[in-house]
Structure formats: structure tokens, C-alpha cells
Scaffold this active site. Sequence first.
Site, PDB file in Angstrom:
ATOM      1  N   CYS A 179       0.822  -1.308   0.110  1.00 30.92           N
ATOM      2  CA  CYS A 179      -0.024  -0.066  -0.010  1.00 30.92           C
ATOM      3  C   CYS A 179       0.905   1.277  -0.016  1.00 30.92           C
ATOM      4  CB  CYS A 179      -0.847   0.051   1.178  1.00 30.92           C
ATOM      5  SG  CYS A 179      -1.818   1.512   1.500  1.00 30.92           S
ATOM      6  N   CYS A 192     -11.197  -5.596  -9.945  1.00 26.42           N
ATOM      7  CA  CYS A 192     -10.910  -4.405 -10.779  1.00 26.42           C
ATOM      8  C   CYS A 192      -9.671  -3.951 -10.104  1.00 26.42           C
ATOM      9  CB  CYS A 192     -11.943  -3.253 -10.531  1.00 26.42           C
ATOM     10  SG  CYS A 192     -12.335  -2.624  -8.884  1.00 26.42           S
ATOM     11  N   CYS A 200      -5.611   0.755   6.245  1.00 34.39           N
ATOM     12  CA  CYS A 200      -5.800   2.278   6.555  1.00 34.39           C
ATOM     13  C   CYS A 200      -6.950   2.809   5.680  1.00 34.39           C
ATOM     14  CB  CYS A 200      -4.489   3.057   5.979  1.00 34.39           C
ATOM     15  SG  CYS A 200      -3.839   2.823   4.156  1.00 34.39           S
TER      16      CYS A 200
END
Length: 302
Positions: A179, A192, A200
Site C-alpha cells: 500500500c 478491478c 488504512c
Amino acid sequence: MADGPSTSVQTTADAVHCKLCLSDCPAATVSRLRSCDCVFCTRCLCQYVQQTILTRGGDPITCPDLACKHAGVLLDSEIASFATADQAELYQRLKFMRGVQLDPSKSWCPVLECQAVCNVMPSAEGTPVPMHCPECHAVFCCECRELWEDSHFCSQHPLVVPPANDSGMPHADAPIKQCPKCRVYIERNQGCAQMLCKSCKHTFCWYCLQNLDGDIFLRHYDKGPCRYRLGHSRASVMWNRTQVAGILVGISVIVLVTSPLLLLASPCILCCVCKPCHRTKDKKSKNKTTTTREREPSASIA
């Protein structure tokens, strides 16, 4: 208390409004989160932290306000102050276990009596190689995490994070990425390209890692290197945009229709809640009662 753009409370002279229990609390009974500056009553924060420790399994504990602009994460010191000693110790243990599970370079020793944390370094060719536990000296496979035996055959191949390219960024089609906000490892095997980090709550594009938190119409996939790579058909994207636009138009219509009614009714509402008016009516009622009593003739004694 200071009132700024990042504050999520409404304050008065001697009370603070808590968004969790929806009540005004004395300033001495509230706590301010350091990462986002949001303020809640201490009792609600204790209940929230203790419940989150039991249900989130070591995930970062974020600000309980869903509308928090900073998505603040509670510090370990704050968690220790809002939870009991046993619960704080449990959270640290769960947090450590979660970190080992998410880190592809670490693994638990497969020996149940040991359970030490071992560093795992797969071979450059991607073939299974034996690894040694530093505690019990057991030998296990770097891929399937099973004990290494003669003529070992690796039947399970956990996903390994591919090496980054020359620019330091992961490959666009890599199955595992971090991330861009909290650096937690995320696996994508289907779905997707618009990703939502469970840790978070950050929304980003899987291919270029661009921030998509404010892109409610998914315009990012209309141009540039990620064009038409969302993973949905064009008709599905247009239908999603139509739904979002319809919701926004509906809210706007409701606001436009109700605004004149609220303006017309505001004098009546202010009059109903106005305390001086109630006091004046009470005084008039008391004066009227006193006057009536004075005018009553005294009873004659037979």
C-alpha cells in the site's frame, strides 16, 4: 480547546461534543488523538479500542470517526492507556504475528515446539532452497515452509513479491504490492484495479499506485497509461457514474426543496427553544395566579 480544520468536534465554553456517544462531555473527561487531533470522550475511546483489539486481529487501530480527514492511527502508547494491561499485551502479540504473516521475507519455524521467527531468502532462480531455523536448527523449505527432507518436493508455492524495476517501483502486473500509504503487503488475484487497503482505508490504482481517494467517477482510467485497465466493461463504468451522479443530484434537490421550508420555520423553532420567552410566560402565569388569589373573598366564619 483549539478549534482547527482537522478537529472533528464541536466545542462550547465548558463541554466537548463526542461523536461516538453524541453527548456533550466535560473537558476533563475527553482525550485528543495525537495523529489526527480528533477529540472523543475517554470512556468511548476505551470501549472502542478494547472492542477493536478483539475483532481486528492486530490491524492498526484507526480513528473511530469515519469522516476523519487524516485517517489517524492510534499510537501504541495511546492503545496502552485506553486498554487494560492484558488487552494491550494481546494487541502487541497480534500485531507482531500479523507483521510476520504479511512480510514475505519472514516465516515461523514449522516445528511446533519452537515457533521462532526465521528470515526467508528464496533463491534467485525461484527454486525451493532449504532454510535453517536459528533457534532449533531445523531445516525447512523456503517456499512451502515444510520440513526439508531427502528428495524434498515442494507442493505449495506461496506468492513472492517480484523484485522492483530500475526505478524502484514494483512491476505493474505484480501479484503482490505494498500500500503506498501504510506499506502493508496486498495481494490481488482478481477484481478491478481500484484497490482499497483494509488497513488504512486508502484507495489507489493497482497499476501506477496513484491516489484515488477523491476519484468517485473513476476518471483516472479514461486516459494515461491505465486507460481502459479498470477491469470492468465500459457500460458498467458508465452505469456506476450514472448512479453516483443520480445520488448527488438527489441530495441537491432535497437541499433545494427543504431550504425554503427551513427558513420559514426557523422563527418558530427559535421561539420554541428560546429560554427568555419561556421565563416571560412563566412570570406572567405566576403573576396571574397571584392576582386571582388576591381577588378571591375570604371565607366567613359562621
